[in-house]
Enzyme design. Structure first.
Site, short mmCIF file in Angstrom:
data_model
loop_
_atom_site.label_atom_id
_atom_site.label_comp_id
_atom_site.label_asym_id
_atom_site.label_seq_id
_atom_site.Cartn_x
_atom_site.Cartn_y
_atom_site.Cartn_z
CG ASP A 1 3.14 -3.08 2.53
OD1 ASP A 1 2.90 -2.15 1.59
OD2 ASP A 1 1.80 -4.18 2.61
CG HIS B 1 6.08 2.08 -0.13
ND1 HIS B 1 5.85 0.70 0.17
CD2 HIS B 1 6.86 3.01 0.27
CE1 HIS B 1 5.93 1.02 1.65
NE2 HIS B 1 6.67 1.69 0.99
#
Length: 462
Positions: free
Chosen positions: A437, A433
């Site tokens: 996104d 992450h």
């Protein structure tokens, strides 16, 4: 005069810090040539034959078969002629272990010189050493037996020999080596330890600071026996070493360092399977499903390059790659390995099929080189071969993403408004992450699913 050179276990590739001796290819006393393989070792990556950069006579081997040695530990010592020693020490053999790279020239080792001898050809006698008590006439007692190496450096090259002697309280100056120029070998220390009482005496106890010769130390007070350790927990203990240990370390590091997330989607793979059948019906090499999925991955990474990257934590930077080195999980008898297809983005389906087959065969035979197991930028994990539908794979550190593919099985599916039986597969994407996104990860996975359901979508990138 012959010189003894020590050959240490070389650096065998990225992240490899140790290796297990599988089989010795030479015996003590054998004559070896430059770059001749002397031992077969197993690392966490592959089985490797290690060549020796020196030519000469093997004087010692370090470690039995099954022993694990760290990188930099001595493997063998070789007695070489003076001319050969000079050239080999200054330049090395120049040979390259596949996937390892050429090491820097080894540092010149100080030559062990023989102990000085007197005019009669016998070792120089040691100076008298005061004892702990005095004789009746007021003079001090003297050590009556001189040590063979009372002066000058002790002729020992191997750190293992020194450690073996130190751990057993053996004074190496009391030994006469059986190696070239009186070199003390491991077998000499082991013989001395087996002899026991024959070598016991003042030279094994505390030494004086003045000249290092042994004097009798005061007897230690008797101590109470140490309490027996608690019994270990019941069960079979399996050491985490070799490939299992490497997998454990890498997966643990991935979990510690990477904030990963997973998304997944079901896809209708019926058209993909029909396209594959049509291609294979035309003759020529058969195209594998894995090759199709790999081709889809490289096309998706071209659209979403954020996932073909890594995070440089020290510089706090994301490094995006302009090439795709595609790793794929392969299960072998030795465990899970991840061979890497170099420049997968430049290969077509036939080329990918051939490379997958070659690397898979090498993985099963245990002949993959470290260069074929490192450097990946993205991993494809086809866990469907184990008969499962889905999974949340752990990212192959230091990569940023992994695509998982489940089994392709007939399932009820709404197709063109009607319920039909279709070939359905579950796809999952685990991603770092930090590099992107959820929108980017979802876009990548949706594009992969679209290509699986409609292979014609790939025509835009061909």
């Amino acid at each position: 005069m012959a010189q003894v050179l020590e050959f240490k276990l070389p650096d065998l590739g990225e992240g490899l810090t140790e290796a297990e001796i599988v089989r010795w290819l030479v015996e003590v006393g054998d004559v070896v040539a430059v770059d001749q393989p002397v031992v077969e070792v197993e690392t966490a990556k592959a089985m490797v034959e290690v060549p020796c950069p020196y030519g000469g006579v093997v004087t010692a081997r370090f470690g039995e078969e099954g022993t694990e040695l760290p990188v930099g530990a001595p493997l063998i010592t070789v007695a070489v002629g003076p001319a050969d020693a000079a050239s080999e020490e200054s330049e090395g053999s120049g040979n390259v272990l596949v996937g390892y790279g050429t090491g820097a020239p080894s540092a010149r080792r100080r030559r062990v010189r023989p102990t000085p001898v007197g005019a009669a050809g016998v070792p120089a006698a040691a100076e008298p050493v005061a004892g702990n008590g005095a004789a009746s006439d007021g003079t001090h007692a003297r050590v009556s037996t001189p040590a063979p190496h009372a002066e000058g450096p002790v002729p020992v090259i191997s750190p293992l020999v020194r450690r073996l002697a130190r751990d057993n309280g053996l004074n190496l100056r009391q030994l006469t080596g059986s190696g070239p120029d009186g070199l003390i070998l491991r077998v000499d220390v082991e013989d001395a330890l087996r002899a026991g009482a024959a070598y016991a005496g003042p030279a094994w106890t505390a030494t004086t600071a003045a000249n290092g010769l042994g004097t009798t130390a005061p007897a230690a007070a008797p101590t109470a026996p140490a309490p027996s350790p608690e019994p270990a927990a019941a069960g079979t203990r399996i050491p985490l070493k070799g490939i299992r240990g490497a997998v454990a370390d890498k997966l643990s590091r991935s979990r510690r360092e990477i904030p990963d997330a997973t998304c997944w989607v079901d896809a209708d793979a019926t058209e993909l399977m029909r396209a594959r059948a049509a291609m294979n019906a035309t003759g020529g090499p058969k195209i594998s499903v894995l090759a199709f999925l790999a081709r889809i991955c490289t096309a998706a990474l071209a659209r979403f390059p954020e996932l073909n990257s890594t995070v440089d934590t020290q510089a706090r930077e994301i490094v995006r790659f302009d090439h795709v080195h595609l790793g794929f999980a392969a299960q072998t008898e030795r465990g899970l390995v991840v061979p890497v297809v170099r420049d997968a983005h430049t290969r077509d389906a036939e080329g990918l099929t051939a490379e997958f087959a070659r690397l898979t065969e090498a993985a099963r035979a245990g002949t993959l080189t470290p260069g074929e197991l490192t450097g990946g930028t993205f991993t494809l994990n086809n866990y469907g071969v184990f008969g499962v539908d889905g999974s949340t794979p752990i990212i192959n550190h230091p990569e940023a993403a992994m695509l998982g593919v489940g089994r392709i099985v007939p399932k009820p599916w709404v197709h063109e408004g009607e319920l039909a039986v279709r070939q359905v597969v579950q796809l999952s994407l685990t991603f770092d992450h930090r590099v992107c996104d959820g929108g980017t990860a979802g876009g990548f996975l949706r594009y992969v699913a679209d290509c699986v359901e409609q292979p014609a979508v790939l025509l835009r990138t061909l």
